[in-house]
Design a protein around this motif. Structure first.
Motif, PDB file in Angstrom:
ATOM      1  N   ASP A  50      -5.218  72.390 -74.259  1.00  0.00           N
ATOM      2  CA  ASP A  50      -4.208  72.871 -75.207  1.00  0.00           C
ATOM      3  C   ASP A  50      -4.009  74.378 -75.093  1.00  0.00           C
ATOM      4  O   ASP A  50      -2.878  74.869 -75.072  1.00  0.00           O
ATOM      5  CB  ASP A  50      -4.601  72.507 -76.641  1.00  0.00           C
ATOM      6  N   GLU A  51      -5.128  75.137 -75.026  1.00  0.00           N
ATOM      7  CA  GLU A  51      -5.006  76.586 -74.913  1.00  0.00           C
ATOM      8  C   GLU A  51      -4.440  76.995 -73.561  1.00  0.00           C
ATOM      9  O   GLU A  51      -3.694  77.968 -73.465  1.00  0.00           O
ATOM     10  CB  GLU A  51      -6.368  77.252 -75.154  1.00  0.00           C
ATOM     11  N   ARG A  52      -4.768  76.225 -72.536  1.00  0.00           N
ATOM     12  CA  ARG A  52      -4.213  76.519 -71.217  1.00  0.00           C
ATOM     13  C   ARG A  52      -2.693  76.355 -71.235  1.00  0.00           C
ATOM     14  O   ARG A  52      -1.964  77.172 -70.669  1.00  0.00           O
ATOM     15  CB  ARG A  52      -4.841  75.587 -70.171  1.00  0.00           C
ATOM     16  N   ALA A  53      -2.209  75.337 -71.919  1.00  0.00           N
ATOM     17  CA  ALA A  53      -0.767  75.125 -72.027  1.00  0.00           C
ATOM     18  C   ALA A  53      -0.108  76.266 -72.794  1.00  0.00           C
ATOM     19  O   ALA A  53       0.976  76.737 -72.430  1.00  0.00           O
ATOM     20  CB  ALA A  53      -0.483  73.794 -72.714  1.00  0.00           C
ATOM     21  N   ALA A  54      -0.766  76.745 -73.862  1.00  0.00           N
ATOM     22  CA  ALA A  54      -0.207  77.847 -74.656  1.00  0.00           C
ATOM     23  C   ALA A  54      -0.122  79.125 -73.835  1.00  0.00           C
ATOM     24  O   ALA A  54       0.871  79.862 -73.908  1.00  0.00           O
ATOM     25  CB  ALA A  54      -1.065  78.072 -75.901  1.00  0.00           C
ATOM     26  N   VAL A  55      -1.141  79.385 -73.034  1.00  0.00           N
ATOM     27  CA  VAL A  55      -1.141  80.586 -72.200  1.00  0.00           C
ATOM     28  C   VAL A  55      -0.058  80.485 -71.130  1.00  0.00           C
ATOM     29  O   VAL A  55       0.650  81.456 -70.843  1.00  0.00           O
ATOM     30  CB  VAL A  55      -2.530  80.797 -71.555  1.00  0.00           C
ATOM     31  N   GLN A  56       0.084  79.314 -70.548  1.00  0.00           N
ATOM     32  CA  GLN A  56       1.091  79.132 -69.501  1.00  0.00           C
ATOM     33  C   GLN A  56       2.504  79.341 -70.028  1.00  0.00           C
ATOM     34  O   GLN A  56       3.383  79.807 -69.310  1.00  0.00           O
ATOM     35  CB  GLN A  56       0.962  77.729 -68.896  1.00  0.00           C
ATOM     36  N   LYS A  57       2.736  79.011 -71.297  1.00  0.00           N
ATOM     37  CA  LYS A  57       4.065  79.155 -71.882  1.00  0.00           C
ATOM     38  C   LYS A  57       4.359  80.581 -72.343  1.00  0.00           C
ATOM     39  O   LYS A  57       5.510  80.936 -72.581  1.00  0.00           O
ATOM     40  CB  LYS A  57       4.216  78.214 -73.076  1.00  0.00           C
ATOM     41  N   ALA A  58       3.328  81.397 -72.482  1.00  0.00           N
ATOM     42  CA  ALA A  58       3.487  82.712 -73.107  1.00  0.00           C
ATOM     43  C   ALA A  58       4.308  83.669 -72.245  1.00  0.00           C
ATOM     44  O   ALA A  58       4.215  83.679 -71.023  1.00  0.00           O
ATOM     45  CB  ALA A  58       2.113  83.320 -73.394  1.00  0.00           C
ATOM     46  N   THR A  59       5.105  84.504 -72.919  1.00  0.00           N
ATOM     47  CA  THR A  59       5.867  85.563 -72.266  1.00  0.00           C
ATOM     48  C   THR A  59       5.430  86.899 -72.847  1.00  0.00           C
ATOM     49  O   THR A  59       4.775  86.962 -73.875  1.00  0.00           O
ATOM     50  CB  THR A  59       7.372  85.374 -72.503  1.00  0.00           C
ATOM     51  N   TYR A  60       5.798  87.990 -72.177  1.00  0.00           N
ATOM     52  CA  TYR A  60       5.318  89.290 -72.651  1.00  0.00           C
ATOM     53  C   TYR A  60       6.418  90.271 -73.015  1.00  0.00           C
ATOM     54  O   TYR A  60       6.150  91.398 -73.410  1.00  0.00           O
ATOM     55  CB  TYR A  60       4.354  89.919 -71.637  1.00  0.00           C
TER      56      TYR A  60
END
Length: 313
Positions: A50-60
């Motif tokens: 779940d956290e891996r998916a959240a990180v992959q979706k994140a933008t900066y």
């Protein structure tokens, strides 16, 4: 004013690996992009799906009005395994709880390219620093940015976390000069003021300025909870809120930190108990002079501390 990143990280081909992008690791990734202007590749290693998916979706960065292009990604790759991640890495940064770091270090030692610099951000150095030095030699120096939050996880990460903060580097010996210079520039580029001390000195001092305050905050709130909690919960004002904020932190993480630094923490707790005994005696003896003297000394000591500025996020 922040320095530029080390030369090895200035190229778009540069590669930084962050193991454990939770609050701290996620904030590092965001600060690299938004504060330091890192244009290279960031590879995150995280076990949770779940956290891996959240990180992959994140933008900066936020997409500006009328902008049609996609917002840049925070990380270029995210995986659960070390092998593919560390291949060709210039810097590996371990941002996991302290008791997981030895296992990660041993796995890294089998897979890490010979030129890669290694650091971690554990709150306790001791055995971790000794193991890092044994496995990686002069390529390893410990780091400890003196920042954090009672919030947890990647969703609480923010790129401004390190601005105006202090970061302690903990070299083992003089042979670490090249790695020290690299990490000094790295943390400065994220907005930190950088200090140096030995791992032993770090643990002894942080036991007093960080670990004991957390222990006391947790213990005091546990005491209130065992008192008449139903009558007390509506009476918490700003003072209790500010004093107890750190008791909202992750208890499992702090159990590990306190356990790892138990020897220095025990020494500090013993000395603090003597101060409590003096306070208790002053109250029982109805001695306002001794009571006020302790309060005055406490106020004067606090005035000497150079706390980092409170920054708007």
């Amino acid at each position: 004013m922040s320095e530029a990143l080390p030369a090895a990280l200035a190229s778009p081909a540069a590669r930084v690996v962050i193991i454990g992008p939770g609050l701290m690791g996620g904030s590092l990734a965001k600060a690299l992009r938004t504060v330091a202007g890192f244009a290279g590749r960031i590879h995150a290693v995280i076990k949770s799906v779940d956290e891996r998916a959240a990180v992959q979706k994140a933008t900066y960065t936020e997409k500006r009005p009328g902008q049609k292009s996609k917002r840049p990604k925070l990380v270029d790759a995210c995986s659960s395994e070390l092998g593919p991640a560390v291949d060709g890495a210039d810097l590996v940064l371990v941002a996991t709880p302290p008791q997981t770091i030895p296992e990660i270090f041993r796995a890294l030692a089998e897979q890490l390219p010979p030129q890669t610099i290694v650091t971690e951000i554990a709150s306790v150095k001791g055995d971790i620093a000794a193991l890092g030095n044994a496995l990686f030699g002069h390529r390893y120096v410990g780091s400890h940015p003196l920042v954090g939050s009672e919030q947890q996880g990647f969703q609480a990460a923010k790129g401004s976390l390190f601005r105006g903060a202090r970061c302690v580097l903990t070299p083992m010996d003089k042979g670490d000069d090249q790695t020290l210079a690299f990490l000094r520039r790295f943390w400065s580029a994220l907005g930190c003021e950088v200090l140096e001390m030995s791992p032993e000195e770090h643990d002894a001092r942080l036991a007093k300025t960080s670990h004991l305050p957390h222990l006391l905050a947790y213990a005091y709130m546990a005491f209130l909870g065992e008192s008449d909690a139903a009558a007390l919960t509506s009476l918490g004002g700003g003072g209790l809120r500010d004093f107890s904020r750190i008791a909202a932190s992750d208890p499992v993480l702090w159990r590990e930190i306190l356990q790892e630094n138990r020897h220095y923490l025990h020494a500090g707790l013993s000395r603090f108990r003597a101060v409590l005994d003096d306070l208790d005696k002053a109250l029982l003896d109805d001695n306002p002079l001794v009571l006020e003297d302790i309060l005055v000394h406490g106020q004067a000591a606090r005035a000497q501390f150079q706390f980092p500025p409170l920054l708007k996020t």
